[in-house]
Design a protein around this motif. Structure first.
Motif, PDB file in Angstrom:
ATOM      1  N   ARG A  35      14.744   0.288 -12.038  1.00  0.00           N
ATOM      2  CA  ARG A  35      15.808   0.407 -11.035  1.00  0.00           C
ATOM      3  C   ARG A  35      15.708   1.730 -10.291  1.00  0.00           C
ATOM      4  O   ARG A  35      15.900   1.790  -9.073  1.00  0.00           O
ATOM      5  N   GLU A  36      15.401   2.798 -11.023  1.00  0.00           N
ATOM      6  CA  GLU A  36      15.292   4.120 -10.397  1.00  0.00           C
ATOM      7  C   GLU A  36      14.109   4.179  -9.441  1.00  0.00           C
ATOM      8  O   GLU A  36      14.214   4.704  -8.328  1.00  0.00           O
ATOM      9  N   VAL A  37      12.972   3.638  -9.859  1.00  0.00           N
ATOM     10  CA  VAL A  37      11.791   3.653  -9.001  1.00  0.00           C
ATOM     11  C   VAL A  37      12.024   2.783  -7.771  1.00  0.00           C
ATOM     12  O   VAL A  37      11.688   3.177  -6.638  1.00  0.00           O
ATOM     13  N   ALA A  38      12.608   1.608  -7.969  1.00  0.00           N
ATOM     14  CA  ALA A  38      12.880   0.711  -6.846  1.00  0.00           C
ATOM     15  C   ALA A  38      13.824   1.366  -5.848  1.00  0.00           C
ATOM     16  O   ALA A  38      13.635   1.263  -4.628  1.00  0.00           O
ATOM     17  N   SER A  39      14.824   2.066  -6.361  1.00  0.00           N
ATOM     18  CA  SER A  39      15.784   2.742  -5.486  1.00  0.00           C
ATOM     19  C   SER A  39      15.115   3.814  -4.643  1.00  0.00           C
ATOM     20  O   SER A  39      15.375   3.934  -3.436  1.00  0.00           O
ATOM     21  N   GLU A  40      14.210   4.577  -5.252  1.00  0.00           N
ATOM     22  CA  GLU A  40      13.555   5.663  -4.529  1.00  0.00           C
ATOM     23  C   GLU A  40      12.507   5.161  -3.536  1.00  0.00           C
ATOM     24  O   GLU A  40      12.132   5.881  -2.622  1.00  0.00           O
ATOM     25  N   THR A  41      12.038   3.949  -3.729  1.00  0.00           N
ATOM     26  CA  THR A  41      11.066   3.375  -2.793  1.00  0.00           C
ATOM     27  C   THR A  41      11.723   2.383  -1.824  1.00  0.00           C
ATOM     28  O   THR A  41      11.031   1.737  -1.039  1.00  0.00           O
ATOM     29  N   PHE A  42      13.059   2.256  -1.926  1.00  0.00           N
ATOM     30  CA  PHE A  42      13.854   1.430  -1.011  1.00  0.00           C
ATOM     31  C   PHE A  42      13.462  -0.046  -1.040  1.00  0.00           C
ATOM     32  O   PHE A  42      13.394  -0.712  -0.006  1.00  0.00           O
ATOM     33  N   GLU A  68     -12.725   9.300  -8.468  1.00  0.00           N
ATOM     34  CA  GLU A  68     -11.377   8.787  -8.237  1.00  0.00           C
ATOM     35  C   GLU A  68     -11.028   8.823  -6.757  1.00  0.00           C
ATOM     36  O   GLU A  68     -10.333   7.939  -6.255  1.00  0.00           O
ATOM     37  N   SER A  69     -11.509   9.835  -6.041  1.00  0.00           N
ATOM     38  CA  SER A  69     -11.235   9.916  -4.604  1.00  0.00           C
ATOM     39  C   SER A  69     -11.800   8.704  -3.871  1.00  0.00           C
ATOM     40  O   SER A  69     -11.175   8.161  -2.956  1.00  0.00           O
ATOM     41  N   VAL A  70     -12.983   8.280  -4.272  1.00  0.00           N
ATOM     42  CA  VAL A  70     -13.618   7.127  -3.642  1.00  0.00           C
ATOM     43  C   VAL A  70     -13.055   5.823  -4.201  1.00  0.00           C
ATOM     44  O   VAL A  70     -12.848   4.843  -3.479  1.00  0.00           O
ATOM     45  N   ARG A  71     -12.755   5.817  -5.497  1.00  0.00           N
ATOM     46  CA  ARG A  71     -12.288   4.594  -6.161  1.00  0.00           C
ATOM     47  C   ARG A  71     -10.999   4.054  -5.548  1.00  0.00           C
ATOM     48  O   ARG A  71     -10.817   2.837  -5.418  1.00  0.00           O
ATOM     49  N   VAL A  72     -10.074   4.936  -5.180  1.00  0.00           N
ATOM     50  CA  VAL A  72      -8.752   4.476  -4.727  1.00  0.00           C
ATOM     51  C   VAL A  72      -8.719   4.107  -3.251  1.00  0.00           C
ATOM     52  O   VAL A  72      -7.673   3.690  -2.748  1.00  0.00           O
ATOM     53  N   ILE A  73      -9.840   4.233  -2.549  1.00  0.00           N
ATOM     54  CA  ILE A  73      -9.847   3.864  -1.131  1.00  0.00           C
ATOM     55  C   ILE A  73      -9.646   2.361  -0.997  1.00  0.00           C
ATOM     56  O   ILE A  73     -10.370   1.568  -1.603  1.00  0.00           O
ATOM     57  N   GLN A  74      -8.684   1.990  -0.190  1.00  0.00           N
ATOM     58  CA  GLN A  74      -8.452   0.571   0.060  1.00  0.00           C
ATOM     59  C   GLN A  74      -9.467   0.075   1.087  1.00  0.00           C
ATOM     60  O   GLN A  74      -9.588   0.650   2.174  1.00  0.00           O
ATOM     61  N   GLN A  86       0.837  -1.201   0.000  1.00  0.00           N
ATOM     62  CA  GLN A  86       0.000   0.000   0.000  1.00  0.00           C
ATOM     63  C   GLN A  86       0.871   1.250   0.000  1.00  0.00           C
ATOM     64  O   GLN A  86       0.549   2.247  -0.657  1.00  0.00           O
ATOM     65  N   LYS A  87       1.988   1.203   0.709  1.00  0.00           N
ATOM     66  CA  LYS A  87       2.918   2.341   0.715  1.00  0.00           C
ATOM     67  C   LYS A  87       3.500   2.550  -0.684  1.00  0.00           C
ATOM     68  O   LYS A  87       3.664   3.686  -1.130  1.00  0.00           O
ATOM     69  N   LEU A  88       3.817   1.463  -1.367  1.00  0.00           N
ATOM     70  CA  LEU A  88       4.310   1.572  -2.746  1.00  0.00           C
ATOM     71  C   LEU A  88       3.238   2.185  -3.647  1.00  0.00           C
ATOM     72  O   LEU A  88       3.521   3.048  -4.479  1.00  0.00           O
ATOM     73  N   PHE A  89       1.994   1.739  -3.457  1.00  0.00           N
ATOM     74  CA  PHE A  89       0.894   2.268  -4.264  1.00  0.00           C
ATOM     75  C   PHE A  89       0.717   3.759  -4.016  1.00  0.00           C
ATOM     76  O   PHE A  89       0.536   4.546  -4.944  1.00  0.00           O
ATOM     77  N   ASP A  90       0.745   4.156  -2.743  1.00  0.00           N
ATOM     78  CA  ASP A  90       0.600   5.577  -2.404  1.00  0.00           C
ATOM     79  C   ASP A  90       1.717   6.404  -3.042  1.00  0.00           C
ATOM     80  O   ASP A  90       1.484   7.521  -3.519  1.00  0.00           O
ATOM     81  N   TYR A  91       2.935   5.847  -3.057  1.00  0.00           N
ATOM     82  CA  TYR A  91       4.067   6.555  -3.666  1.00  0.00           C
ATOM     83  C   TYR A  91       3.832   6.710  -5.170  1.00  0.00           C
ATOM     84  O   TYR A  91       4.068   7.783  -5.740  1.00  0.00           O
ATOM     85  N   ILE A 117       2.114  15.230   6.633  1.00  0.00           N
ATOM     86  CA  ILE A 117       0.939  14.835   7.413  1.00  0.00           C
ATOM     87  C   ILE A 117       0.462  13.446   6.992  1.00  0.00           C
ATOM     88  O   ILE A 117       0.109  12.609   7.827  1.00  0.00           O
ATOM     89  N   GLN A 118       0.474  13.194   5.705  1.00  0.00           N
ATOM     90  CA  GLN A 118       0.099  11.876   5.194  1.00  0.00           C
ATOM     91  C   GLN A 118       1.011  10.793   5.767  1.00  0.00           C
ATOM     92  O   GLN A 118       0.557   9.738   6.201  1.00  0.00           O
ATOM     93  N   ASN A 119       2.301  11.078   5.797  1.00  0.00           N
ATOM     94  CA  ASN A 119       3.270  10.079   6.238  1.00  0.00           C
ATOM     95  C   ASN A 119       3.245   9.838   7.742  1.00  0.00           C
ATOM     96  O   ASN A 119       3.591   8.746   8.209  1.00  0.00           O
TER      97      ASN A 119
END
Length: 269
Positions: A38-45, A103-109, A19-24, A213-215
């Motif tokens: 590789r770049e995306v993976a690096s930035e998301t650790f 979209e605001s409602v659609r992405v709610i997990q 979910q954190k990856l999705f939010d990113y 605040i989100q984090n």
């Protein structure tokens, strides 16, 4: 195909880390569209293998298809964008307006939604912290939750917010509603709550950006809307904020109404 239309069916299966990856991804689509895996993976650790598994889990055959759909989604957004909603035909902006809410409602997990509902089922004190346009939207939300039987606290100025903060205990449910996610006072309130050894459940509603605040929140729901300023005043829509707060309450009513009170849908009357 729109990115969110593809991933919607898979959101309920994501782990907390996924979910954190999705939010990113949602917050950084414009950046990701030009990056390698590789770049995306690096930035998301995470490793490239981990990110590839994530991409496949949310409905894509591989990273190439994932990036292509991200680009396609962004292109459609840019084509739909208008300089200001007051200079386009009403029929055009009506569709954009509804798209933001959808979209605001659609992405709610679903897992996040039910986590808040389970907390509401414990009948905690419910605190709303908000300022500006969000503050006026919360006046309506406070009414809904109070009418549903919750003990709500809605401090509407700085001094009352400071007093309310001192009264929040670890059994409470706290909502932080600030679209931009960078308001200094809201950040200070959240930071003080986070530092407590025993803290309440912290739920924020912000824009889909990787903001502080989100984090810091235990749970975050992000909304889509167009930033609208008129005569130097922010009048950006908060309808999506209200829709999410209504959805949380109505899910609670659906799940626990039979236990806590009698309710009916007007169509059933």
């Amino acid at each position: 195909m729109n990115f969110f239309e593809i991933v919607n069916a898979h959101l309920s299966d994501l782990t907390a880390n996924e979910q954190k990856l999705f939010d990113y991804v949602v917050a950084n689509m414009d950046k990701i569209k030009n990056q390698s895996i590789r770049e995306v993976a690096s930035e998301t650790f995470v490793s490239t293998a981990t990110f590839l598994r994530f991409v496949k889990k949310i409905g894509f055959s591989g990273f190439s298809e994932f990036v292509t759909v991200v680009k396609f989604t962004l292109i459609n957004r840019k084509e739909d964008d208008q300089p200001t909603p007051f200079t386009v035909r009403q029929t055009d902006y009506r569709e954009e307006y509804l798209k933001n809410i959808t979209e605001s409602v659609r992405v709610i997990q679903p897992e996040k939604l039910h986590q808040v509902v389970e907390k509401l089922a414990q009948h905690p004190d419910v605190y709303f912290f908000a300022k500006g346009v969000s503050k006026h939207a919360v006046a309506y939300v406070d009414y809904l939750y109070a009418m549903a039987g919750f003990k709500t606290h809605y401090p509407q100025d700085h001094d009352y917010r400071r007093l309310a903060l001192s009264q929040v205990d670890d059994q409470a449910l706290v909502f932080i509603l600030t679209y931009a996610g960078d308001d200094g006072e809201m950040l200070d309130i959240l930071s003080q709550l986070v530092k407590r050894k025993k803290r309440p459940l912290l739920v924020s509603i912000t824009e889909p950006d990787n903001n502080t605040i989100q984090n810091l929140s235990d749970l975050n729901f992000y909304i889509f809307t167009d930033d609208v300023q008129v005569n130097g005043s922010d009048i950006s829509s908060r309808i999506s904020t209200m829709a999410i707060m209504e959805l949380i309450l109505y899910q609670y009513v659906e799940d626990y109404g039979g236990r806590d009170f009698h309710f009916y849908h007007r169509d059933d009357a």
